[in-house]
Design a protein around this motif. Sequence first.
Motif, mmCIF file in Angstrom:
data_model
loop_
_atom_site.group_PDB
_atom_site.id
_atom_site.type_symbol
_atom_site.label_atom_id
_atom_site.label_comp_id
_atom_site.label_asym_id
_atom_site.label_seq_id
_atom_site.Cartn_x
_atom_site.Cartn_y
_atom_site.Cartn_z
ATOM 1 N N ALA A 101 0.828 -1.212 0.000
ATOM 2 C CA ALA A 101 0.000 0.000 0.000
ATOM 3 C C ALA A 101 0.863 1.264 0.000
ATOM 4 O O ALA A 101 0.551 2.234 -0.703
ATOM 5 N N ARG A 102 1.939 1.265 0.759
ATOM 6 C CA ARG A 102 2.825 2.442 0.765
ATOM 7 C C ARG A 102 3.471 2.634 -0.604
ATOM 8 O O ARG A 102 3.626 3.763 -1.074
ATOM 9 N N THR A 103 3.847 1.548 -1.252
ATOM 10 C CA THR A 103 4.419 1.637 -2.597
ATOM 11 C C THR A 103 3.380 2.147 -3.578
ATOM 12 O O THR A 103 3.676 3.008 -4.419
ATOM 13 N N ALA A 104 2.160 1.647 -3.476
ATOM 14 C CA ALA A 104 1.074 2.114 -4.348
ATOM 15 C C ALA A 104 0.831 3.603 -4.155
ATOM 16 O O ALA A 104 0.667 4.347 -5.130
ATOM 17 N N ARG A 105 0.816 4.057 -2.908
ATOM 18 C CA ARG A 105 0.598 5.490 -2.632
ATOM 19 C C ARG A 105 1.691 6.338 -3.274
ATOM 20 O O ARG A 105 1.413 7.392 -3.848
ATOM 21 N N ALA A 106 2.938 5.875 -3.216
ATOM 22 C CA ALA A 106 4.044 6.618 -3.835
ATOM 23 C C ALA A 106 3.892 6.662 -5.361
ATOM 24 O O ALA A 106 4.142 7.691 -5.991
ATOM 25 N N LEU A 107 3.472 5.540 -5.960
ATOM 26 C CA LEU A 107 3.249 5.513 -7.413
ATOM 27 C C LEU A 107 2.126 6.460 -7.821
ATOM 28 O O LEU A 107 2.220 7.152 -8.841
ATOM 29 N N VAL A 108 1.079 6.501 -7.035
ATOM 30 C CA VAL A 108 -0.042 7.414 -7.300
ATOM 31 C C VAL A 108 0.453 8.853 -7.238
ATOM 32 O O VAL A 108 0.133 9.673 -8.110
ATOM 33 N N ALA A 109 1.259 9.180 -6.236
ATOM 34 C CA ALA A 109 1.826 10.531 -6.125
ATOM 35 C C ALA A 109 2.729 10.846 -7.307
ATOM 36 O O ALA A 109 2.724 11.977 -7.819
ATOM 37 N N ASP A 110 3.498 9.860 -7.782
ATOM 38 C CA ASP A 110 4.357 10.057 -8.950
ATOM 39 C C ASP A 110 3.548 10.472 -10.177
ATOM 40 O O ASP A 110 4.062 11.146 -11.066
#
Length: 145
Positions: A101-110
């Motif tokens: 989930a933390r990785t997904a959140r970072a990708l979304v922010a990217d």
Amino acid sequence: MLRAVGPALAELYADAAPTVVLGPVSRGSLVGALTAAALGVGFVEMRKASGSSIDSDRWVRRTSAPDYQDRHVVFGFRRELIRAGDRVLMVDDWIDTGATARTARALVADCGAAWVGAACIVDGLTDPRLRHDLPVRSLLNIHQL
């Protein structure tokens, strides 16, 4: 029973009005697609990177913190599938360390999109602070199993 999973997960974040559902491979792809259908929004599969490809410059990728098996996993998806202005909900079957989930959140922010949160069937978070930080909403807590 399976047909009820998507609407049940969608209801957890109905108040947030997501525009895209992101589901990590593999079970997140199944329950994510069901949730996207229930919400009437698009679905994006977050894949585990399996090496470079011809169109790799059109992908966003990130490496996760250690997951429940102490692995660092590279996740990604085609960049054009999530756009600035999208409101992204990640859906998965189980959450344990929160690394995916933390990785997904970072990708979304990217991508310049807004992170709505994570909807899961089972919450088995080892760090309870993540329920608020990510945020996470679930159908069941591991202690109910």
